[in-house]
Write a protein that holds these residues in place. Structure first.
Motif, PDB file in Angstrom:
ATOM      1  N   ARG A   1       0.831  -1.206   0.000  1.00  0.00           N
ATOM      2  CA  ARG A   1       0.000   0.000   0.000  1.00  0.00           C
ATOM      3  C   ARG A   1       0.863   1.253   0.000  1.00  0.00           C
ATOM      4  O   ARG A   1       0.514   2.262  -0.624  1.00  0.00           O
ATOM      5  CB  ARG A   1      -0.939  -0.018   1.204  1.00  0.00           C
ATOM      6  N   ALA A   2       1.995   1.194   0.685  1.00  0.00           N
ATOM      7  CA  ALA A   2       2.910   2.338   0.667  1.00  0.00           C
ATOM      8  C   ALA A   2       3.405   2.611  -0.745  1.00  0.00           C
ATOM      9  O   ALA A   2       3.603   3.772  -1.133  1.00  0.00           O
ATOM     10  CB  ALA A   2       4.085   2.085   1.608  1.00  0.00           C
TER      11      ALA A   2
ATOM     12  N   VAL B   1       9.671  13.798   3.389  1.00  0.00           N
ATOM     13  CA  VAL B   1      10.307  12.796   2.525  1.00  0.00           C
ATOM     14  C   VAL B   1      11.765  12.603   2.923  1.00  0.00           C
ATOM     15  O   VAL B   1      12.266  11.470   2.990  1.00  0.00           O
ATOM     16  CB  VAL B   1      10.188  13.207   1.045  1.00  0.00           C
ATOM     17  N   VAL B   2      12.460  13.707   3.186  1.00  0.00           N
ATOM     18  CA  VAL B   2      13.864  13.605   3.610  1.00  0.00           C
ATOM     19  C   VAL B   2      13.970  12.791   4.898  1.00  0.00           C
ATOM     20  O   VAL B   2      14.786  11.865   5.013  1.00  0.00           O
ATOM     21  CB  VAL B   2      14.472  15.008   3.808  1.00  0.00           C
ATOM     22  N   GLU B   3      13.130  13.117   5.874  1.00  0.00           N
ATOM     23  CA  GLU B   3      13.195  12.426   7.162  1.00  0.00           C
ATOM     24  C   GLU B   3      12.787  10.962   7.037  1.00  0.00           C
ATOM     25  O   GLU B   3      13.363  10.089   7.704  1.00  0.00           O
ATOM     26  CB  GLU B   3      12.309  13.153   8.173  1.00  0.00           C
ATOM     27  N   LEU B   4      11.804  10.682   6.174  1.00  0.00           N
ATOM     28  CA  LEU B   4      11.369   9.300   6.004  1.00  0.00           C
ATOM     29  C   LEU B   4      12.470   8.462   5.362  1.00  0.00           C
ATOM     30  O   LEU B   4      12.750   7.343   5.811  1.00  0.00           O
ATOM     31  CB  LEU B   4      10.101   9.248   5.149  1.00  0.00           C
ATOM     32  N   GLU B   5      13.097   8.987   4.324  1.00  0.00           N
ATOM     33  CA  GLU B   5      14.172   8.221   3.681  1.00  0.00           C
ATOM     34  C   GLU B   5      15.331   7.995   4.648  1.00  0.00           C
ATOM     35  O   GLU B   5      15.903   6.900   4.706  1.00  0.00           O
ATOM     36  CB  GLU B   5      14.670   8.928   2.426  1.00  0.00           C
TER      37      GLU B   5
ATOM     38  N   LEU C   1      11.353  -0.931  -0.579  1.00  0.00           N
ATOM     39  CA  LEU C   1      10.166  -1.414   0.122  1.00  0.00           C
ATOM     40  C   LEU C   1      10.171  -2.921   0.364  1.00  0.00           C
ATOM     41  O   LEU C   1       9.564  -3.392   1.333  1.00  0.00           O
ATOM     42  CB  LEU C   1       8.903  -0.992  -0.632  1.00  0.00           C
ATOM     43  N   ASP C   2      10.832  -3.688  -0.494  1.00  0.00           N
ATOM     44  CA  ASP C   2      10.931  -5.127  -0.220  1.00  0.00           C
ATOM     45  C   ASP C   2      11.693  -5.373   1.079  1.00  0.00           C
ATOM     46  O   ASP C   2      11.343  -6.269   1.861  1.00  0.00           O
ATOM     47  CB  ASP C   2      11.624  -5.843  -1.381  1.00  0.00           C
ATOM     48  N   GLN C   3      12.726  -4.574   1.314  1.00  0.00           N
ATOM     49  CA  GLN C   3      13.467  -4.702   2.570  1.00  0.00           C
ATOM     50  C   GLN C   3      12.659  -4.137   3.738  1.00  0.00           C
ATOM     51  O   GLN C   3      12.715  -4.666   4.851  1.00  0.00           O
ATOM     52  CB  GLN C   3      14.805  -3.971   2.467  1.00  0.00           C
ATOM     53  N   VAL C   4      11.918  -3.074   3.482  1.00  0.00           N
ATOM     54  CA  VAL C   4      11.081  -2.484   4.529  1.00  0.00           C
ATOM     55  C   VAL C   4      10.071  -3.504   5.039  1.00  0.00           C
ATOM     56  O   VAL C   4       9.760  -3.557   6.238  1.00  0.00           O
ATOM     57  CB  VAL C   4      10.367  -1.223   3.990  1.00  0.00           C
ATOM     58  N   ALA C   5       9.553  -4.345   4.145  1.00  0.00           N
ATOM     59  CA  ALA C   5       8.554  -5.347   4.527  1.00  0.00           C
ATOM     60  C   ALA C   5       9.099  -6.362   5.524  1.00  0.00           C
ATOM     61  O   ALA C   5       8.324  -7.092   6.149  1.00  0.00           O
ATOM     62  CB  ALA C   5       8.033  -6.065   3.285  1.00  0.00           C
ATOM     63  N   GLN C   6      10.417  -6.402   5.691  1.00  0.00           N
ATOM     64  CA  GLN C   6      11.016  -7.306   6.674  1.00  0.00           C
ATOM     65  C   GLN C   6      10.881  -6.763   8.099  1.00  0.00           C
ATOM     66  O   GLN C   6      11.192  -7.464   9.063  1.00  0.00           O
ATOM     67  CB  GLN C   6      12.510  -7.505   6.357  1.00  0.00           C
ATOM     68  N   HIS C   7      10.428  -5.515   8.217  1.00  0.00           N
ATOM     69  CA  HIS C   7      10.342  -4.854   9.525  1.00  0.00           C
ATOM     70  C   HIS C   7       8.924  -4.301   9.695  1.00  0.00           C
ATOM     71  O   HIS C   7       8.615  -3.217   9.184  1.00  0.00           O
ATOM     72  CB  HIS C   7      11.372  -3.724   9.610  1.00  0.00           C
ATOM     73  N   PRO C   8       8.047  -5.022  10.379  1.00  0.00           N
ATOM     74  CA  PRO C   8       6.631  -4.622  10.468  1.00  0.00           C
ATOM     75  C   PRO C   8       6.406  -3.194  10.958  1.00  0.00           C
ATOM     76  O   PRO C   8       5.586  -2.466  10.385  1.00  0.00           O
ATOM     77  CB  PRO C   8       6.050  -5.651  11.443  1.00  0.00           C
ATOM     78  N   ALA C   9       7.111  -2.787  12.007  1.00  0.00           N
ATOM     79  CA  ALA C   9       6.902  -1.432  12.529  1.00  0.00           C
ATOM     80  C   ALA C   9       7.337  -0.385  11.511  1.00  0.00           C
ATOM     81  O   ALA C   9       6.684   0.654  11.347  1.00  0.00           O
ATOM     82  CB  ALA C   9       7.667  -1.251  13.841  1.00  0.00           C
TER      83      ALA C   9
ATOM     84  N   ALA D   1       7.406  -0.808   8.222  1.00  0.00           N
ATOM     85  CA  ALA D   1       6.442  -0.835   7.118  1.00  0.00           C
ATOM     86  C   ALA D   1       5.201  -0.017   7.467  1.00  0.00           C
ATOM     87  O   ALA D   1       4.672   0.722   6.629  1.00  0.00           O
ATOM     88  CB  ALA D   1       6.058  -2.276   6.794  1.00  0.00           C
ATOM     89  N   GLN D   2       4.735  -0.137   8.706  1.00  0.00           N
ATOM     90  CA  GLN D   2       3.582   0.654   9.145  1.00  0.00           C
ATOM     91  C   GLN D   2       3.906   2.144   9.101  1.00  0.00           C
ATOM     92  O   GLN D   2       3.092   2.964   8.654  1.00  0.00           O
ATOM     93  CB  GLN D   2       3.186   0.246  10.562  1.00  0.00           C
ATOM     94  N   HIS D   3       5.107   2.506   9.558  1.00  0.00           N
ATOM     95  CA  HIS D   3       5.508   3.914   9.572  1.00  0.00           C
ATOM     96  C   HIS D   3       5.602   4.477   8.158  1.00  0.00           C
ATOM     97  O   HIS D   3       5.131   5.593   7.890  1.00  0.00           O
ATOM     98  CB  HIS D   3       6.854   4.054  10.284  1.00  0.00           C
ATOM     99  N   VAL D   4       6.193   3.718   7.248  1.00  0.00           N
ATOM    100  CA  VAL D   4       6.318   4.183   5.864  1.00  0.00           C
ATOM    101  C   VAL D   4       4.938   4.361   5.242  1.00  0.00           C
ATOM    102  O   VAL D   4       4.677   5.341   4.533  1.00  0.00           O
ATOM    103  CB  VAL D   4       7.180   3.209   5.037  1.00  0.00           C
ATOM    104  N   LEU D   5       4.036   3.417   5.505  1.00  0.00           N
ATOM    105  CA  LEU D   5       2.669   3.543   4.988  1.00  0.00           C
ATOM    106  C   LEU D   5       1.991   4.787   5.545  1.00  0.00           C
ATOM    107  O   LEU D   5       1.398   5.577   4.792  1.00  0.00           O
ATOM    108  CB  LEU D   5       1.860   2.297   5.336  1.00  0.00           C
ATOM    109  N   ASP D   6       2.066   4.971   6.855  1.00  0.00           N
ATOM    110  CA  ASP D   6       1.394   6.111   7.479  1.00  0.00           C
ATOM    111  C   ASP D   6       1.916   7.437   6.926  1.00  0.00           C
ATOM    112  O   ASP D   6       1.138   8.346   6.605  1.00  0.00           O
ATOM    113  CB  ASP D   6       1.589   6.075   8.998  1.00  0.00           C
ATOM    114  N   GLU D   7       3.234   7.552   6.814  1.00  0.00           N
ATOM    115  CA  GLU D   7       3.824   8.813   6.362  1.00  0.00           C
ATOM    116  C   GLU D   7       3.581   9.055   4.873  1.00  0.00           C
ATOM    117  O   GLU D   7       3.283  10.184   4.462  1.00  0.00           O
ATOM    118  CB  GLU D   7       5.327   8.823   6.664  1.00  0.00           C
ATOM    119  N   SER D   8       3.716   8.023   4.064  1.00  0.00           N
ATOM    120  CA  SER D   8       3.500   8.213   2.625  1.00  0.00           C
ATOM    121  C   SER D   8       2.041   8.561   2.345  1.00  0.00           C
ATOM    122  O   SER D   8       1.744   9.419   1.508  1.00  0.00           O
ATOM    123  CB  SER D   8       3.922   6.965   1.843  1.00  0.00           C
ATOM    124  N   ARG D   9       1.124   7.921   3.070  1.00  0.00           N
ATOM    125  CA  ARG D   9      -0.297   8.238   2.903  1.00  0.00           C
ATOM    126  C   ARG D   9      -0.577   9.664   3.362  1.00  0.00           C
ATOM    127  O   ARG D   9      -1.285  10.417   2.683  1.00  0.00           O
ATOM    128  CB  ARG D   9      -1.150   7.247   3.693  1.00  0.00           C
ATOM    129  N   ARG D  10      -0.015  10.050   4.508  1.00  0.00           N
ATOM    130  CA  ARG D  10      -0.242  11.406   5.021  1.00  0.00           C
ATOM    131  C   ARG D  10       0.254  12.455   4.030  1.00  0.00           C
ATOM    132  O   ARG D  10      -0.450  13.434   3.728  1.00  0.00           O
ATOM    133  CB  ARG D  10       0.484  11.587   6.358  1.00  0.00           C
TER     134      ARG D  10
END
Length: 245
Positions: A12-13, A98-102, A130-138, A140-149
């Motif tokens: 979703r992110a 975006v800078v802080e998220l990356e 994002l494939d590597q991000v999916a290895q870390h549930p917390a 992945a949730q943070h990336v989804l929340d921030e990208s959606r926001r």
């Protein structure tokens, strides 16, 4: 460790990052139509103190501009196109976000500090991780929340309207078929203006503009008393997100 939920969050992110990557250049055009923006150029990372100092200067500048507008004053050389403050604030928020998220993603993945780049390029780099991000549930949730926001913030600044999705069942407070899912915040609201609940911490009883809402964590409880289905609510919201993307 990869989980099904983390994989879904990463997928979703991807959609939200793509939306943001496509819309951000439009936001730059809206800032001052016809004027090239420096926001497309890479900028050096700023310290928290530097970001705060710039925010203070920006607030002072906005206050001056608003005061001038209220008193009928225009800047010298008034031929210049006016800056849209709402768009300017959105660009600043999204760029910093975006800078802080990356940086947060690369720090968690132990990839080191990212090189300077424009926002669209940073978003492309995030997508590749994002494939590597999916290895870390917390994460992945943070990336989804921030990208959606940030994608929602960008869309709102461009004038996109948020859609409400009808939910089956009746509101447990007013017995009206007025339940609507709000995909932007993954919440369900009762849109009946006359609906009032008895929950002590809900302001709908005293604030006519407030609507009682159920966060995603309360959908199962809502389904049990409204005749709706929690899985169906989630599917509606997810489909609406995919449609927006």
């Amino acid at each position: 460790m990869t989980t099904d939920l983390a994989t879904q969050h990463a997928a979703r992110a991807t959609l939200w990052i793509d939306v943001l990557r496509r819309q951000f250049p439009e936001l730059l055009e809206e800032l001052v139509p016809g004027r090239p923006s420096t926001a497309t150029r890479p900028s050096a990372p700023r310290s928290p103190a530097a970001r705060q100092a710039r925010a203070d200067r920006d607030r002072a500048d906005r206050a001056d501009i608003l005061w001038n507008e209220q008193h009928g004053l225009s800047p010298i050389g008034g031929g210049a196109a006016p800056i849209n403050l709402r768009v300017s604030d959105a660009i600043r928020d999204i760029t910093d976000g975006v800078v802080e998220l990356e940086e947060a993603v690369r720090d968690k993945l132990r990839l080191g500090r990212p090189p300077r780049a424009a926002v669209p390029d940073r978003l492309r780099r995030l997508t590749r991780l994002l494939d590597q991000v999916a290895q870390h549930p917390a994460l992945a949730q943070h990336v989804l929340d921030e990208s959606r926001r940030m994608a929602r913030r960008c869309g709102a600044a461009l004038g996109d309207a948020e859609a409400l999705v009808r939910v089956t069942g009746r509101c447990p407070w007013c017995d009206s078929v007025s339940l609507r899912a709000f995909p932007a915040w993954r919440a369900v609201l009762c849109v009946n203006p006359g609906c009032r609940c008895t929950e002590q911490d809900c302001p709908c009883a005293t604030n006519p503009g407030h609507r009682h809402s159920w966060a995603e964590t309360a959908w199962a409880r809502l389904a049990a008393v409204s005749g709706a289905d929690a899985a169906s609510i989630a599917a509606l919201v997810n489909d609406a997100e995919a449609g927006d993307a």
